[in-house]
Design an enzyme around this catalytic site. Structure first.
Site, PDB file in Angstrom:
ATOM      1  N   HIS A  89       0.817  -1.220   0.000  1.00  0.00           N
ATOM      2  CA  HIS A  89       0.000   0.000   0.000  1.00  0.00           C
ATOM      3  C   HIS A  89       0.850   1.270   0.000  1.00  0.00           C
ATOM      4  O   HIS A  89       0.319   2.375  -0.181  1.00  0.00           O
ATOM      5  CB  HIS A  89      -0.924   0.009   1.220  1.00  0.00           C
ATOM      6  N   ASP A 131      -2.250   1.934  -4.866  1.00  0.00           N
ATOM      7  CA  ASP A 131      -3.521   2.403  -4.331  1.00  0.00           C
ATOM      8  C   ASP A 131      -4.551   1.284  -4.382  1.00  0.00           C
ATOM      9  O   ASP A 131      -4.541   0.438  -5.295  1.00  0.00           O
ATOM     10  CB  ASP A 131      -4.034   3.596  -5.134  1.00  0.00           C
TER      11      ASP A 131
END
Length: 405
Positions: A377, A381
């Protein structure tokens, strides 16, 4: 006669230290030139160290599990002539280089205590006269019967068990087996810890209807299996990933978190997570985007077989840009794969199951499979990850798209 000192050779690729995994010789053994002396492990693979000379082993420098610097003493041989060392063999084993990452030599595991049967064979078994008479009449040695009564006293029930041929109850044991974490197991532990510590994992699970895909695979195998080879699910999944990555290059990438640089790759070097006898390895299908279904199927089978048999070359275990992991029929319903750093995505395949689903308002039986995938992450995204998996889903649910491209 002289002494020849063999030092840890430079294996290349900038490797400064390796882990001694296993000795293939012992003190007193005669070795010949080019004979393998030891297995050592780098960050990428296990390598055998050969002997440059013939001789007799007189000293081993370290215990398995020791991290040794390149150039440090590995082994001493007694050879014909003067050898290359004039000093006597050291009284103690040479320790690994005292670098921060080096580990102390692993001590031999303490032998596990062995539970003693009760009663002990050297003592007269505890039993009542009636039990003794019964055992004598049946021709059973009481010393071979495990007693369940106080102080190991043999009861009628114990004799019944022995007479019926049933397996006697095993006395409880407090034995503890100590297993040193060395070699590939240590390397896997280090990589998993690094991945979970450094990357910001998040997982995304999507169910996929693979009924049409499995039917297509069966048709292709029936038509071309004898001439081109058998297709498993993996090359079809690889094909779907290759096509989907064209629109999502940020997933086919590696992240250098030290330099803060993301490297995106046009080529898809697909890691195939493979479970072998010694642990998990990830051989790499290079240029998966360039191979046909059958080319990739043959390459995947060869890579997986070499990894399971411990024959994978170092270059075959590095350089992947995205990884595919599958436990096949053992794949469960959902999993949370750990990233293969420095990659930013790993695609996990769960098992295929038949179950009722609603299609066009009707309940029908379909073959369903989940993809459980993890992403970093820090650089991926959530929306991009979801869209990528949805693209893979569309390709797998409409297999004509895989073959028409």
């Amino acid at each position: 006669m002289g002494t020849h000192v063999i030092k840890m050779p430079d294996i290349g690729e900038g490797i400064a230290q390796v882990e001694l995994v296993e000795w293939l010789v012992a003190v007193g053994d005669s070795v010949s030139e080019d004979q393998a002396l030891a297995d050592v492990m780098t960050d990428k693979a296990t390598v055998q160290i050969p002997s440059p000379v013939s001789g007799t082993v007189i000293a081993l420098a370290a215990e398995p599990g020791t991290v040794m610097a390149v150039g440090s003493e590995l082994i001493r041989l007694q050879v014909e002539g003067r050898g290359n060392a004039s000093e006597p063999a050291p009284a103690e084993a040479v320790n690994a280089e005292p670098a921060q990452q080096a580990a102390e030599p692993v001590a031999e595991p303490t032998p596990a205590p062995v539970a003693k049967p009760s009663p002990a064979p050297a003592q007269r078994p505890l039993a009542s006269p009636a039990v003794r008479q019964r055992a004598m009449d049946a021709g059973i040695e009481l010393a071979s019967v495990a007693g369940s009564g106080p102080a190991g006293r043999i009861e009628h029930a114990d004799l019944d068990t022995a007479l019926s041929g049933a397996r006697p109850k095993t006395p409880p044991s407090d034995a503890i087996e100590q297993v040193a974490v060395i070699g590939l197991r240590r390397k896997i532990a280090e990589r998993m810890q690094q991945a979970t510590r450094n990357a910001a994992h998040f997982s995304y699970v999507e169910e996929i209807d693979v009924t049409a895909l499995e039917a297509t695979r069966a048709q292709l195998n029936a038509r071309h299996g004898d001439t081109r080879g058998h297709l498993t699910l993996l090359p079809l999944l690889a094909r779907a990933l290759v096509i989907a990555l064209r629109d999502f290059p940020q997933l086919n990438a590696r992240y250098d978190d030290q330099a803060q640089i993301i490297e995106r790759y046009r080529a898809v070097h697909l890691g195939i997570a493979t479970q072998g006898d010694q642990g998990l390895l990830v051989p790499v299908l290079r240029h998966a985007e360039a191979g046909s279904l059958w080319d990739n199927a043959r390459a995947i089978a060869t890579l997986a077989d070499n990894a399971r048999q411990g024959r994978a070359a170092r270059e075959a275990l590095s350089g992947s840009t995205i990884t595919l992991t599958s436990l096949g029929a053992l794949g469960g319903i959902v999993s949370t794969p750990v990233l293969n750093l420095p990659e930013v995505a790993i695609i996990g395949v769960n098992r295929i199951v038949e179950r009722p689903v609603v299609v066009a308002g009707q309940i029908v039986v379909r073959r369903m499979m989940n993809l459980s995938s993890s992403f970093d992450h820090r650089v991926v995204d959530g929306m991009d990850a979801a869209r990528f998996i949805q693209a893979v889903r569309q390709l797998l649910e409409q297999p004509a798209l895989l073959l028409a491209d």
